[in-house]
Design a protein around this motif. Structure first.
Motif, PDB file in Angstrom:
ATOM      1  N   GLU A  51       0.973  -1.039  -0.074  1.00  0.00           N
ATOM      2  CA  GLU A  51      -0.341   0.272  -0.136  1.00  0.00           C
ATOM      3  C   GLU A  51       1.119   1.125  -0.222  1.00  0.00           C
ATOM      4  N   LEU A  52       1.565   1.572   0.512  1.00  0.00           N
ATOM      5  CA  LEU A  52       3.006   2.268   0.311  1.00  0.00           C
ATOM      6  C   LEU A  52       3.805   2.225  -0.850  1.00  0.00           C
ATOM      7  N   SER A  53       5.143   2.745  -0.793  1.00  0.00           N
ATOM      8  CA  SER A  53       5.708   3.043  -2.313  1.00  0.00           C
ATOM      9  C   SER A  53       7.170   2.257  -2.484  1.00  0.00           C
ATOM     10  N   GLU A  54       6.829   1.792  -4.076  1.00  0.00           N
ATOM     11  CA  GLU A  54       8.215   0.603  -3.918  1.00  0.00           C
ATOM     12  C   GLU A  54       8.086   1.499  -5.333  1.00  0.00           C
ATOM     13  N   ILE A  55      10.036   1.675  -5.507  1.00  0.00           N
ATOM     14  CA  ILE A  55      10.322   1.879  -7.165  1.00  0.00           C
ATOM     15  C   ILE A  55      11.740   0.955  -7.048  1.00  0.00           C
ATOM     16  N   GLY A  56      11.731   0.566  -8.278  1.00  0.00           N
ATOM     17  CA  GLY A  56      13.412   0.177  -8.599  1.00  0.00           C
ATOM     18  C   GLY A  56      14.425   0.292  -9.065  1.00  0.00           C
TER      19      GLY A  56
END
Length: 531
Positions: A51-56
């Motif tokens: 539900e929060l943020s993930e960036i590759g």
């Protein structure tokens, strides 16, 4: 000497790497995009999103590193009062054979500071890391470097800050290009074109940077450019930008690297880009990779997807014409090269002056056109991502005729096969003869027609006489008094090339019409204007 411990689970294993392929047979949560684009991106959830943020971010030893503000497995998290969100930490994830991500663990207990972590990149066979994070006094990021301790497995050492600009500005998104040992990054430091620009610097032996240069106005806009990724062959740079022709927010663009210059900025199109932010474009092979997409418009809340590109063909339709009359020009020689100077195709226009060719979306091409009796032409075209074809009309200007050795020297006159009727393009050539005779009123001509050696001598003689008469009739129809003209057909009796089996070129040169000046004029060896 301070040492940094990294996640011991980040060790080489069988699975995804930067040279692997994603299994096309896998299914998952698909994100549907525009199916009309020539570059279709099939997006699948990687399985690591929350539900929060993930960036590759990048690969490290067959692991995929991400930055996220989600707390995982006792990771220390801090809250950013300025941004009103939790700070990002760095995690390493497992990658299965299909490209799915799982089991995120904190990458380093010390590399993750009490502030906001940025992306990172590795050089020196993964023995050196370049990374960024904010500071206690500002959300501006600084660039750092650390080296892997080869004697103690799992530790980093010799952490230093890489000076690029002062604390008033930010340095973000480092990317190491192993082809030429350079480091790309994004910064809002002075001297750019506005907002965050992309830069590149050479890496010195001590790991710091020299000769830092802006990638230039053909890549950078007046807004922001971030997240550079350079392909292994050092031909293309992908990046995200919220400036120029975007669909909204950050879109992914591609530029070309040509002789150390950065050109041909192109939006990847509606097959990937949308009103949302698309960042962190990372290829694992030519047609597959990872992308991070913001799921909210008013704040950063990214998910990571794996993608597969499905290309549709784009057709280039070329039409070559004479610039004034727009008459179609067959047999024009056309050489098509891409933006790197690589020859894509060399061919000739058909009898309708046309060429059809399959080209690559996003690429730029140069069309070099030559034809006997015409000035060379060079045109540039750009392939798109939204249309199935690109059409271009190439206009060619006729050369001025010359008088050399008591003859009008010009291109050959063409007739329909085995006929005496003039082709339309040859009428253009004869108009140049008309112009010469109008400029020199006392000039008289003999029109001599010749054939190749195919067919019987009797047939060729008759054919050449008819062709000489057709040329004669055309000049008269354009206002030249018949008293100034004579005509004769020689058949195959006076070939330029004497050969047992002539080539196609030799045959075409034997088939000719000559314009011999009957009077000894003072205009010999003079180029005449074309009225």
């Amino acid at each position: 000497m301070k040492k940094l411990f990294f996640c011991v689970f980040c060790i080489p294993l069988l699975g995804m790497s930067q040279d692997s392929f994603i299994d096309d047979s896998t299914t998952g949560n698909l994100l549907t995009l525009n199916n009309d684009s020539l570059l279709k991106f099939i997006l699948t959830d990687t399985g690591v999103n929350t539900e929060l943020s993930e960036i590759g971010a990048t690969f490290f030893r067959d692991k995929f590193l991400i930055i996220s503000n989600k707390k995982r497995r006792h990771t220390k998290t801090t809250f950013n009062e300025t941004l009103n969100k939790f700070n990002n930490n760095i995690y390493c994830t497992n990658v299965d054979k299909n490209g799915n991500l799982s089991f995120p663990l904190q990458f380093s207990t010390v590399l993750d500071s009490d502030f906001n972590e940025g992306s990172m990149t590795f050089s020196n066979e993964d023995k050196t890391i370049y990374f960024t994070h904010s500071t206690a006094t500002s959300d501006n990021h600084k660039l750092y470097k650390a080296d892997l301790d080869t004697e103690i497995q799992g530790y980093w050492k010799d952490i230093i800050e890489i000076p690029v600009t002062n604390e008033s500005y930010s340095v973000e998104n480092p990317f190491y290009n192993k082809t030429d040992s350079t480091l790309y990054f994004s910064s809002n430091m002075p001297g750019g074109f506005g907002g965050y620009d992309l830069y590149v610097g050479e890496i010195k032996p001590d790991g710091t940077l020299k000769n830092i240069k802006n990638l230039g106005k053909e890549i950078n806009s007046s807004n922001d450019e971030k997240y550079p990724f350079v392909t292994p062959e050092n031909k293309y740079i992908y990046f995200s930008s919220n400036g120029g022709d975007t669909y909204g927010g950050y879109d992914v663009f591609r530029g070309s690297i040509v002789e150390n210059n950065y050109v041909n900025r192109k939006n990847l199109g509606s097959g990937l880009n949308s009103k949302k932010d698309e960042v962190g474009y990372i290829l694992v092979n030519k047609n597959q990779g990872y992308i991070s997409i913001n799921k909210e418009e008013d704040k950063e809340n990214f998910d990571i997807y794996r993608f597969e590109i499905q290309k549709q063909e784009q057709q280039l339709n070329l039409l070559v014409v004479e610039s004034n009359s727009k008459i179609k020009l067959p047999n024009a020689n056309v050489i098509i090269t891409d933006e790197f100077g690589t020859k894509v195709k060399e061919t000739k226009t058909n009898d309708k002056g046309e060429i059809k060719l399959i080209i690559e979306p996003l690429s730029s091409y140069t069309i070099a056109t030559e034809k006997d009796g015409y000035e060379p032409s060079s045109e540039s075209i750009n392939a798109s991502t939204e249309n199935g074809y690109v059409s271009e009309v190439i206009k060619m200007n006729q050369k001025k005729p010359e008088i050399i050795n008591d003859a009008i020297v010009m291109e050959n006159i063409f007739f329909d096969f085995n006929k005496a009727s003039l082709k339309e393009e040859s009428q253009l050539s004869l108009d140049k003869v008309v112009a010469v005779m109008n400029e020199i009123p006392d000039m008289t001509l003999t029109i001599n027609a010749h054939t190749d050696t195919k067919g019987s001598e009797k047939y060729n003689l008759a054919l050449s006489q008819k062709r000489a008469k057709s040329t004669y009739d055309y000049l008269i129809s354009k206002g030249i008094n018949k008293s100034r003209l004579d005509h004769k057909g020689y058949g195959e009796s006076k070939p330029i090339h004497v050969c047992e089996v002539c080539t196609e070129i030799q045959d075409s040169e034997n088939r000719r019409v000559e314009f011999i000046i009957n009077k000894n004029l003072e205009v010999s060896d003079t180029t005449l204007t074309n009225n």
